[in-house]
Design an enzyme around this catalytic site. Structure first.
Site, mmCIF file in Angstrom:
data_model
loop_
_atom_site.group_PDB
_atom_site.id
_atom_site.type_symbol
_atom_site.label_atom_id
_atom_site.label_comp_id
_atom_site.label_asym_id
_atom_site.label_seq_id
_atom_site.Cartn_x
_atom_site.Cartn_y
_atom_site.Cartn_z
ATOM 1 N N ALA A 67 86.926 23.340 23.425
ATOM 2 C CA ALA A 67 87.774 22.863 22.323
ATOM 3 C C ALA A 67 86.852 22.380 21.212
ATOM 4 C CB ALA A 67 88.661 21.735 22.821
ATOM 5 N N GLY A 110 87.195 23.959 27.327
ATOM 6 C CA GLY A 110 88.433 24.699 27.068
ATOM 7 C C GLY A 110 88.229 26.211 27.118
ATOM 8 N N GLU A 113 88.463 27.054 30.656
ATOM 9 C CA GLU A 113 89.879 26.880 31.023
ATOM 10 C C GLU A 113 90.737 28.032 30.495
ATOM 11 O OE1 GLU A 113 89.868 22.884 29.408
ATOM 12 O OE2 GLU A 113 90.360 22.068 31.376
ATOM 13 N N GLU A 133 82.699 18.621 29.769
ATOM 14 C CA GLU A 133 83.384 17.509 29.089
ATOM 15 C C GLU A 133 82.810 16.147 29.468
ATOM 16 O OE1 GLU A 133 84.892 20.093 30.506
ATOM 17 O OE2 GLU A 133 86.690 20.698 29.395
HETATM 18 C C1 HXC Z 1 82.672 22.393 17.846
HETATM 19 C C2 HXC Z 1 80.835 23.607 18.413
HETATM 20 C C3 HXC Z 1 81.193 23.584 19.776
HETATM 21 C C4 HXC Z 1 82.406 22.916 20.125
HETATM 22 C C5 HXC Z 1 79.356 24.668 19.594
HETATM 23 N N1 HXC Z 1 79.693 24.291 18.354
HETATM 24 N N2 HXC Z 1 80.259 24.250 20.488
HETATM 25 N N3 HXC Z 1 81.567 23.005 17.474
HETATM 26 N N4 HXC Z 1 83.105 22.341 19.142
HETATM 27 N N5 HXC Z 1 82.871 22.880 21.385
HETATM 28 C C6 HXC Z 1 78.956 24.553 17.096
HETATM 29 C C7 HXC Z 1 77.722 23.665 16.956
HETATM 30 O O1 HXC Z 1 78.066 22.399 16.457
HETATM 31 C C8 HXC Z 1 76.897 24.482 15.994
HETATM 32 O O2 HXC Z 1 77.385 24.339 14.692
HETATM 33 C C9 HXC Z 1 77.196 25.910 16.412
HETATM 34 O O3 HXC Z 1 78.436 25.863 17.108
HETATM 35 C C10 HXC Z 1 76.139 26.474 17.349
HETATM 36 O O4 HXC Z 1 75.974 25.581 18.435
HETATM 37 P P1 HXC Z 1 74.543 25.027 18.899
HETATM 38 O O5 HXC Z 1 74.792 23.810 19.709
HETATM 39 O O6 HXC Z 1 73.608 24.919 17.756
HETATM 40 O O7 HXC Z 1 74.065 26.235 19.838
HETATM 41 P P2 HXC Z 1 73.106 26.187 21.116
HETATM 42 O O8 HXC Z 1 71.947 25.273 20.878
HETATM 43 O O9 HXC Z 1 72.862 27.604 21.469
HETATM 44 O O10 HXC Z 1 73.962 25.495 22.262
HETATM 45 C C11 HXC Z 1 75.120 26.157 22.762
HETATM 46 C C12 HXC Z 1 75.999 25.163 23.604
HETATM 47 C C13 HXC Z 1 76.277 23.916 22.754
HETATM 48 C C14 HXC Z 1 75.244 24.788 24.874
HETATM 49 C C15 HXC Z 1 77.249 25.920 23.970
HETATM 50 O O11 HXC Z 1 76.790 24.315 21.471
HETATM 51 C C16 HXC Z 1 77.260 22.997 23.387
HETATM 52 O O12 HXC Z 1 76.919 22.231 24.282
HETATM 53 N N6 HXC Z 1 78.501 23.017 22.893
HETATM 54 C C17 HXC Z 1 79.548 22.109 23.346
HETATM 55 C C18 HXC Z 1 80.080 22.550 24.692
HETATM 56 C C19 HXC Z 1 81.130 21.577 25.196
HETATM 57 O O13 HXC Z 1 80.850 20.375 25.385
HETATM 58 N N7 HXC Z 1 82.360 22.048 25.410
HETATM 59 C C20 HXC Z 1 83.478 21.220 25.830
HETATM 60 C C21 HXC Z 1 84.206 20.697 24.635
HETATM 61 S S1 HXC Z 1 85.497 19.609 25.097
HETATM 62 P P3 HXC Z 1 76.557 23.516 13.550
HETATM 63 O O14 HXC Z 1 77.366 23.702 12.318
HETATM 64 O O15 HXC Z 1 76.531 22.107 14.042
HETATM 65 O O16 HXC Z 1 75.205 24.139 13.529
HETATM 66 C C22 HXC Z 1 86.717 20.584 25.649
HETATM 67 C C23 HXC Z 1 87.951 19.882 26.094
HETATM 68 C C24 HXC Z 1 89.082 20.804 26.314
HETATM 69 O O17 HXC Z 1 86.620 21.765 25.671
HETATM 70 C C25 HXC Z 1 90.353 20.033 26.383
HETATM 71 C C26 HXC Z 1 91.570 20.906 26.405
HETATM 72 C C27 HXC Z 1 91.855 21.651 25.172
#
Ligand code: HXC
Length: 259
Positions: A67, A110, A113, A133
């Site tokens: 998400a 998400g 999921e 998360e």
């Molecule tokens: C918003 C995101 C994002 C996310 C990545 N980006 N994941 N933006 N929400 N979930 C954005 C980053 O901010 C960045 O933009 C660009 O995408 C590239 O990501 P990087 O981090 O620079 O890439 P990398 O170093 O290759 O790392 C990849 C990654 C990392 C390991 C996937 O991005 C990451 O950890 N993302 C978050 C994963 C996560 O925690 N997901 C769960 C979210 S909570 P900018 O502009 O900053 O450069 C969830 C709850 C669901 O899903 C609830 C129900 C709906």
């Protein structure tokens, strides 16, 4: 079907439709609008007679990295209650036609999921699945604790949910989370092959069978068996059942009409 964050091809190949998640710069992070678009597209595709199976995919880097954290960051519990995003997820889960996730790159939070909400998952060998998360101070909210546990068993699901670790495609496949691992560049092709095979079947039987398998997730065995039996009987109300069995006896390919 034109949207901002997804690309939809209703007539991608034969009776197979394709939905591509399309926020590449954000690794396909699932913002609220993308999810609404996905719900809307699935509802429309469900109604199209010339679509029998639907593939959801992302790009080489990501199926979806979760998400949208930037959109969620400032929200409080009551904001989330009002936004009621899980109504959207519930609708997606109710899609009648078979859904195949073709996953390359990250399927996290998400994103994982969403893949698990689909009926089958094919992944490229570099795909990574996880529920990170916990590292954000939250927990999965769109079915992760439930579907991951049913797929992987308690011990492994607990490890992934409590540490936020990722697992690769091969491990995900060995443990039953996904159907098949394929070379990265063949992921969509293989998903299409599977979708085409499914799309040859009776649409009526597909819908009833999908509904019955899903019931196994949501009920005890007795209730599930009862539900299955009712749907089994219902298949015999279709012309497709007559055609399928007649074709077998006549040693020819059936022509299913979805009636
Ligand atoms: C918003 C995101 C994002 C996310 C990545 N980006 N994941 N933006 N929400 N979930 C954005 C980053 O901010 C960045 O933009 C660009 O995408 C590239 O990501 P990087 O981090 O620079 O890439 P990398 O170093 O290759 O790392 C990849 C990654 C990392 C390991 C996937 O991005 C990451 O950890 N993302 C978050 C994963 C996560 O925690 N997901 C769960 C979210 S909570 P900018 O502009 O900053 O450069 C969830 C709850 C669901 O899903 C609830 C129900 C709906």
């Amino acid at each position: 079907m034109t949207y901002e964050f997804i690309i939809v091809e209703p007539a991608f190949q034969d009776k197979v439709a394709l939905i591509r998640l399309n926020r590449p710069k954000e690794l396909n992070a699932l913002n609220l609008q993308l999810m609404l678009e996905l719900k809307d597209a699935l509802k429309s595709l469900d109604q199209l007679e010339n679509v029998s199976c639907i593939i959801i995919t992302g790009n080489e880097q990501a199926f979806a990295a979760g998400a949208d954290i930037k959109q969620m960051e400032s929200k409080n519990a009551i904001d989330l209650l009002h936004i009621d995003q899980f109504e959207t997820w519930d609708q997606i889960r109710k899609t009648k036609k078979p859904l195949i996730a073709a996953v390359n790159g990250f399927a996290l939070g998400g994103g994982c999921e969403l893949a698990m909400t689909c009926d089958m998952i094919l992944a490229g060998e570099s795909a990574k699945f996880g529920q990170p998360e916990i590292k954000l101070g939250i927990m999965p909210g769109a079915g992760g604790t439930q579907r991951l546990t049913k797929a992987l068993g308690k011990a492994k699901a607990m490890e992934l949910v409590l540490t936020g670790r990722f697992i690769g495609a091969h491990e995900a496949c060995e443990r039953g989370l996904i159907n098949q691992v394929v070379p990265d560049e063949l992921c969509l092709d293989e998903a299409v092959k599977l979708a085409k095979e499914i799309a040859q079947m009776s649409p009526v039987a597909l819908q009833l069978a999908k509904e019955s398998v899903l019931k196994a997730f949501e009920s005890g065995l007795q209730e599930g068996l009862y539900f299955e039996r009712k749907n089994f009987y219902l298949c015999f109300a279709s012309d497709d059942q007559k055609e399928g069995m007649k074709a077998f006896v006549e040693k020819r390919k059936p022509e299913f009409k979805g009636k």
